[in-house]
Design an enzyme around this catalytic site. Structure first.
Site, PDB file in Angstrom:
ATOM      1  N   ASN A   8       3.531  15.354 -16.299  1.00  0.00           N
ATOM      2  CA  ASN A   8       3.434  15.973 -17.621  1.00  0.00           C
ATOM      3  C   ASN A   8       4.669  15.611 -18.438  1.00  0.00           C
ATOM      4  OD1 ASN A   8       0.920  17.312 -17.812  1.00  0.00           O
ATOM      5  ND2 ASN A   8       1.642  18.897 -16.410  1.00  0.00           N
ATOM      6  N   LYS A  12       7.604   9.575 -19.800  1.00  0.00           N
ATOM      7  CA  LYS A  12       7.007   8.678 -18.803  1.00  0.00           C
ATOM      8  C   LYS A  12       5.589   8.275 -19.205  1.00  0.00           C
ATOM      9  CE  LYS A  12       9.247   9.983 -14.426  1.00  0.00           C
ATOM     10  NZ  LYS A  12       8.956  10.450 -13.043  1.00  0.00           N
ATOM     11  N   ASP A  68       7.887   8.123  -8.413  1.00  0.00           N
ATOM     12  CA  ASP A  68       9.164   8.793  -8.296  1.00  0.00           C
ATOM     13  C   ASP A  68      10.226   7.739  -8.538  1.00  0.00           C
ATOM     14  OD1 ASP A  68      10.693  11.074  -8.067  1.00  0.00           O
ATOM     15  OD2 ASP A  68      10.978  10.882  -5.911  1.00  0.00           O
ATOM     16  N   PHE A 156      15.548   8.140 -21.899  1.00  0.00           N
ATOM     17  CA  PHE A 156      15.747   9.495 -21.372  1.00  0.00           C
ATOM     18  C   PHE A 156      16.497   9.403 -20.063  1.00  0.00           C
ATOM     19  CE2 PHE A 156      11.743   7.809 -19.904  1.00  0.00           C
ATOM     20  CZ  PHE A 156      11.623   8.203 -18.578  1.00  0.00           C
ATOM     21  N   TYR A 158      19.156   8.972 -17.381  1.00  0.00           N
ATOM     22  CA  TYR A 158      20.451   8.291 -17.307  1.00  0.00           C
ATOM     23  C   TYR A 158      20.522   7.039 -18.192  1.00  0.00           C
ATOM     24  CZ  TYR A 158      21.022  11.175 -13.091  1.00  0.00           C
ATOM     25  OH  TYR A 158      21.120  12.232 -12.209  1.00  0.00           O
ATOM     26  N   ASP A 159      19.508   6.802 -19.013  1.00  0.00           N
ATOM     27  CA  ASP A 159      19.449   5.585 -19.830  1.00  0.00           C
ATOM     28  C   ASP A 159      20.704   5.318 -20.656  1.00  0.00           C
ATOM     29  OD1 ASP A 159      16.971   5.088 -18.777  1.00  0.00           O
ATOM     30  OD2 ASP A 159      15.850   5.413 -20.628  1.00  0.00           O
TER      31      ASP A 159
END
Length: 199
Positions: A8, A12, A68, A156, A158-159
């Protein structure tokens, strides 16, 4: 082809849809009425991806995939790894807290090498038999380094800290178009797409 992406997380979901294009109708957990926080109790990315996909398939009998993703930092022995989303104590998907902890842990360390790794678990029905399924896993990684401070506003997690090899900008500065071409998730999703197209 309609397929459930066991998430959700809107970031992503959008990223996956952009990478896969219009050949697939990607729906989220909310779209199928699943509002359960599926436990991620595995010790590896592979286990967590499997657990999420298995939950959806067992409860909804729909073709589905789950991912993941972990950031593995060499100087920290591969941490945060499978705990990337909950790296900061007492938090869950708090990017700012996770980034702050990572910077503290790397303070004074010369080795900033790191890699992002994504594992996708796909579970599909065999023929029309909802009780018979097959599982496939696909892995993508991108290597790079952790900067000493945040740069950029896109992406989003650690980008803003992660600078991929061959670039001098963070994922958050490079933008979605470049990231969706070179990222760990993009590589895993391309393998997923190739498999789905061959079904």
């Amino acid at each position: 082809m309609k397929i459930v992406f066991a998430t959700n997380n809107e970031h992503k979901l959008q990223e996956i849809r952009e990478i896969l294009g219009h050949e697939f109708d990607i729906v989220s957990l909310a779209d199928i009425g699943c509002h359960v926080d599926i436990p991620e109790t595995g010790n590896t990315l592979e286990e967590n991806a499997h657990l999420k996909a298995e939950y959806v398939f067992d409860h909804y009998h729909l073709n589905c995939f789950a991912d993941d993703t972990g950031l593995e930092v060499e100087a920290l022995g591969g941490a945060p790894g499978v705990h990337s989303a909950r790296y900061a104590d007492g938090t869950d998907h708090d990017s700012e807290a996770n980034i702050a902890k990572l910077l503290r842990e790397l303070d004074g360390k010369a080795n900033r090498k790191a890699r992002f790794r994504t594992v996708i678990s796909l579970i599909t029905m065999e023929g029309d038999n909802a009780l018979c399924s097959r599982e496939y896993q696909f892995e993508g990684e991108v290597r790079g380094r952790i900067d000493t401070e945040k740069h950029g506003t896109e992406g989003f997690g650690y980008d803003p800290l992660f600078i991929p090899d061959g670039y001098d900008k963070s994922f958050a500065e490079l933008g979605e178009e470049v990231k969706n071409r070179i990222s760990h998730r993009a590589k895993a999703v391309r393998m997923l797409a190739a498999h789905l197209k061959g079904m």
